[in-house]
Design a protein around this motif. Structure first.
Motif, short mmCIF file in Angstrom:
data_model
loop_
_atom_site.label_atom_id
_atom_site.label_comp_id
_atom_site.label_asym_id
_atom_site.label_seq_id
_atom_site.Cartn_x
_atom_site.Cartn_y
_atom_site.Cartn_z
N CYS A 81 0.84 -1.19 0.00
CA CYS A 81 0.00 0.00 0.00
C CYS A 81 0.88 1.24 0.00
O CYS A 81 1.80 1.35 0.82
N CYS A 82 0.59 2.15 -0.92
CA CYS A 82 1.31 3.43 -1.01
C CYS A 82 0.34 4.56 -0.71
O CYS A 82 -0.79 4.56 -1.19
N LYS A 83 0.80 5.51 0.07
CA LYS A 83 0.05 6.76 0.25
C LYS A 83 0.69 7.77 -0.68
O LYS A 83 1.90 7.99 -0.64
N MET A 84 -0.14 8.35 -1.53
CA MET A 84 0.35 9.28 -2.54
C MET A 84 0.31 10.71 -2.02
O MET A 84 -0.58 11.08 -1.26
N ASN A 85 1.28 11.51 -2.44
CA ASN A 85 1.26 12.95 -2.21
C ASN A 85 1.29 13.57 -3.61
O ASN A 85 2.36 13.79 -4.18
N ILE A 86 0.12 13.78 -4.15
CA ILE A 86 -0.02 14.24 -5.54
C ILE A 86 0.67 15.59 -5.78
O ILE A 86 1.44 15.73 -6.72
N PRO A 87 0.45 16.61 -4.92
CA PRO A 87 1.10 17.90 -5.17
C PRO A 87 2.63 17.81 -5.22
O PRO A 87 3.28 18.49 -6.02
N GLN A 88 3.22 16.97 -4.35
CA GLN A 88 4.68 16.85 -4.32
C GLN A 88 5.20 15.75 -5.24
O GLN A 88 6.41 15.52 -5.28
N ARG A 89 4.28 15.06 -5.91
CA ARG A 89 4.65 13.96 -6.80
C ARG A 89 5.54 12.94 -6.09
O ARG A 89 6.60 12.55 -6.58
N SER A 90 5.08 12.54 -4.90
CA SER A 90 5.83 11.56 -4.12
C SER A 90 4.87 10.55 -3.51
O SER A 90 3.65 10.71 -3.59
N TYR A 91 5.44 9.54 -2.88
CA TYR A 91 4.64 8.51 -2.23
C TYR A 91 5.47 7.88 -1.12
O TYR A 91 6.70 8.01 -1.10
N CYS A 92 4.78 7.20 -0.22
CA CYS A 92 5.47 6.41 0.79
C CYS A 92 4.70 5.11 0.98
O CYS A 92 3.49 5.08 0.89
N PHE A 93 5.45 4.03 1.20
CA PHE A 93 4.83 2.73 1.47
C PHE A 93 4.38 2.70 2.93
O PHE A 93 5.09 3.16 3.82
N LEU A 94 3.21 2.15 3.16
CA LEU A 94 2.68 2.00 4.52
C LEU A 94 2.97 0.59 5.02
O LEU A 94 3.07 -0.35 4.23
N GLU A 95 3.06 0.45 6.32
CA GLU A 95 3.32 -0.85 6.94
C GLU A 95 2.15 -1.81 6.75
O GLU A 95 2.32 -3.01 6.67
N ASP A 96 0.92 -1.25 6.71
CA ASP A 96 -0.29 -2.07 6.70
C ASP A 96 -1.34 -1.37 5.86
O ASP A 96 -1.23 -0.16 5.58
N ILE A 97 -2.37 -2.10 5.51
CA ILE A 97 -3.53 -1.51 4.83
C ILE A 97 -4.27 -0.72 5.90
O ILE A 97 -4.65 -1.27 6.94
N PRO A 98 -4.50 0.59 5.69
CA PRO A 98 -5.15 1.37 6.75
C PRO A 98 -6.63 1.02 6.91
O PRO A 98 -7.29 0.62 5.95
N ASP A 99 -7.12 1.13 8.14
CA ASP A 99 -8.55 1.04 8.38
C ASP A 99 -9.20 2.23 7.68
O ASP A 99 -8.58 3.29 7.52
N TYR A 100 -10.45 2.07 7.32
CA TYR A 100 -11.16 3.14 6.60
C TYR A 100 -11.15 4.44 7.39
O TYR A 100 -10.92 5.51 6.82
N GLU A 101 -11.38 4.35 8.69
CA GLU A 101 -11.45 5.57 9.52
C GLU A 101 -10.13 6.31 9.58
O GLU A 101 -10.10 7.49 9.94
N ASN A 102 -9.02 5.68 9.19
CA ASN A 102 -7.70 6.34 9.24
C ASN A 102 -7.24 6.86 7.88
O ASN A 102 -6.11 7.33 7.77
N LEU A 103 -8.07 6.75 6.86
CA LEU A 103 -7.68 7.25 5.53
C LEU A 103 -7.62 8.77 5.54
O LEU A 103 -8.33 9.44 6.22
#
Length: 149
Positions: free
Chosen positions: A127-149
């Motif tokens: 799972c990657c969290k995208m930062n569209i404005p900065q054109r970057s991403y980071c891998f997450l340790e786990d699939i986030p729960d919906y409430e933490n998106l």
């Protein structure tokens, strides 16, 4: 079928014209049981049943158009304003997750600009969290729960 690294759920199968079919509860119909579909159904149930994702905000096999090309996102999560939040791409358990899988989902995200990208073969999940404005991403340790998106 295959043993996966996902929780079990009450699977509904049927035979139609000599082919095995599995119930896609998002599309509300039986679809051909392929190894990739096996992963998709387990993963979507995992998101809904264990991670709190609203079933009504998920869609399978979403068509995209790039010029004359037609592509299909395996699963999309939308926000309440119907904007794509997450793109999920599945592969069969026998298919290794490689750079070309990330390249494929990146093409989809070029159009959709989702906040999260996930790839899974049912055994490994990234799972990657995208930062569209900065054109970057980071891998997450786990699939986030919906409430933490």
């Amino acid at each position: 079928m295959y043993e996966l690294n996902l929780p079990p759920y009450p699977i509904k199968l049927q035979e139609k014209d000599g082919k095995r079919m599995i119930l896609d509860f998002l599309r509300r119909k039986y679809v051909a049981l392929t190894p990739e579909e096996w992963v998709r159904q387990h993963f979507v149930h995992f998101l809904v049943d264990h991670k709190g994702y609203p079933q009504g905000l998920l869609a399978n096999e979403v068509e995209l158009k790039i010029g004359d090309k037609r592509l299909r996102c395996d699963t999309l999560l939308y926000n309440k304003e119907a904007r794509p939040r997450m793109i999920i791409e599945y592969k069969a358990p026998t298919v290794a997750l490689q750079q070309k899988t990330f390249d494929q989902i990146s093409i989809y995200n070029h159009l959709l600009k989702a906040d999260y990208l996930i790839i899974s073969n049912g055994l490994q999940h990234y799972c990657c969290k995208m930062n569209i404005p900065q054109r970057s991403y980071c891998f997450l340790e786990d699939i986030p729960d919906y409430e933490n998106l």
